[in-house]
Scaffold this motif. Sequence first.
Motif, short mmCIF file in Angstrom:
data_model
loop_
_atom_site.label_atom_id
_atom_site.label_comp_id
_atom_site.label_asym_id
_atom_site.label_seq_id
_atom_site.Cartn_x
_atom_site.Cartn_y
_atom_site.Cartn_z
N PHE A 1 0.81 -0.83 -0.15
CA PHE A 1 -0.02 0.32 0.07
C PHE A 1 0.77 1.28 -0.33
CE2 PHE A 1 -1.71 3.32 2.83
CZ PHE A 1 -2.66 3.37 2.02
N VAL A 2 1.85 1.63 1.19
CA VAL A 2 2.86 2.18 1.02
C VAL A 2 3.22 2.60 -0.50
CG1 VAL A 2 5.21 3.07 2.63
CG2 VAL A 2 3.19 2.49 3.65
N GLU A 3 3.70 1.46 -1.30
CA GLU A 3 4.47 1.86 -2.69
C GLU A 3 3.56 2.64 -3.76
OE1 GLU A 3 7.87 1.36 -3.19
OE2 GLU A 3 8.58 1.16 -1.13
N LYS A 4 2.76 1.45 -2.84
CA LYS A 4 1.78 2.07 -4.62
C LYS A 4 1.12 3.78 -4.04
CE LYS A 4 -2.25 0.35 -7.17
NZ LYS A 4 -3.12 -0.55 -6.56
N GLU A 5 0.52 3.74 -3.12
CA GLU A 5 -0.83 5.11 -3.02
C GLU A 5 0.15 6.04 -1.88
OE1 GLU A 5 -4.60 3.63 -2.10
OE2 GLU A 5 -4.16 1.78 -3.17
#
Length: 383
Positions: free
Chosen positions: A20-24
């Motif tokens: 989630f952190v990497e994408k959003e």
Amino acid sequence: MAHWIFTEEHEMFRESVKKFVEKEIKPYVEQWEKDGEVPRSMYKRLGELGYLGIKFPEKYSGLGLDVITEAVYTEEMAKSGAGGANASLGATLGIALSNVWKYGNEEQKQKYLVPAIKGEIIAGLGITEPSGGSDVAAMRTRAKKDEDYYILNGSKTFITNGVNADYVVVAAKTSDGPTHRNISLFVVDTTSEGYSVGRKLKKLGWRSSDTGEIFFDNVKVPKENLIGEENHGFYYIMQNFQYERITMAIGSVALAELALEEAMKYSKERIQFDRPLSEIQVLRHKMVDMAVDIEKARNITYRALYKFHKGEDAVTEATMAKAYATEMVCRVTDEAVQIHGGNGYMMEYPVQRYWRDARIQPIGGGTTQIMNEILTKRLGIIS
């Protein structure tokens, strides 16, 4: 590094948060820094994923998981390098909602806790005042009871989500009684007549966190918005500080790890005197010292987290963790900037942001000096 405190389920949860952190999160950090706030859509997104309700019961739309799971979330969000965004999102998750959950009545939980867990509304906590700082007991904001209302007057400053919050949990004096026994907590809707927002404060770090001043001019707060018992607010605040300080220590360790990773990566890529910086002994040893410093802070912090998770008295451990880890992250991020040399001073390199974001850690949630004073009493150095 893996640690015995985390189970296989915790590590599986960690992987989902990482993705989630990497994408959003990471792709939008720079824009949020420029905007000075996190978009409301991000609260809604976190609500959809359940991240705003990790430790809260399922009956209130939470996930009903343990605080160690929430610590995993805190770590991975901190490793996004978006200190300000994490502060705003965390203010709703940790310091505002916890008071409603622990001490509020069922009506308050349904009205304020549930929609905040879903990410539909934003919450803040109003304690710090322009003249008070760390001295919570010296606050001047007052709430005078008048039939079915409390009339609230005063001001707060340095309030995370102070500009965009839909409600703020406000601490105010409700009597002239003894110090520490005259403060109450209230849920104050920001649409209330007499409630106003002052400046959106400009900060050294945490720039993607909206931080503001708020003012109360004869704000009528319904008596049913009193949280818990009247004049018990100081106790509630102190109880919540224990976990807040553990959370700040967790975030400090994670940010320091990120800074060290950036320094190690840069040292392998940057060529000076016909060799990578990583081959220069004094810099290699500097990074080893950073790693050792991080590991000491991690183990102090995890000890506090474990005791808190077990329901044991963790005040001493939480205070030590806050004092050590938040000073440590300042040392480590400063060294990371130094290893980057002139580039570390340039805005396009993220280590400058880590250094700026780290500097608030030994101040917020109680300064290092306040932590040391608490420890002199807890350790029996003074009676």
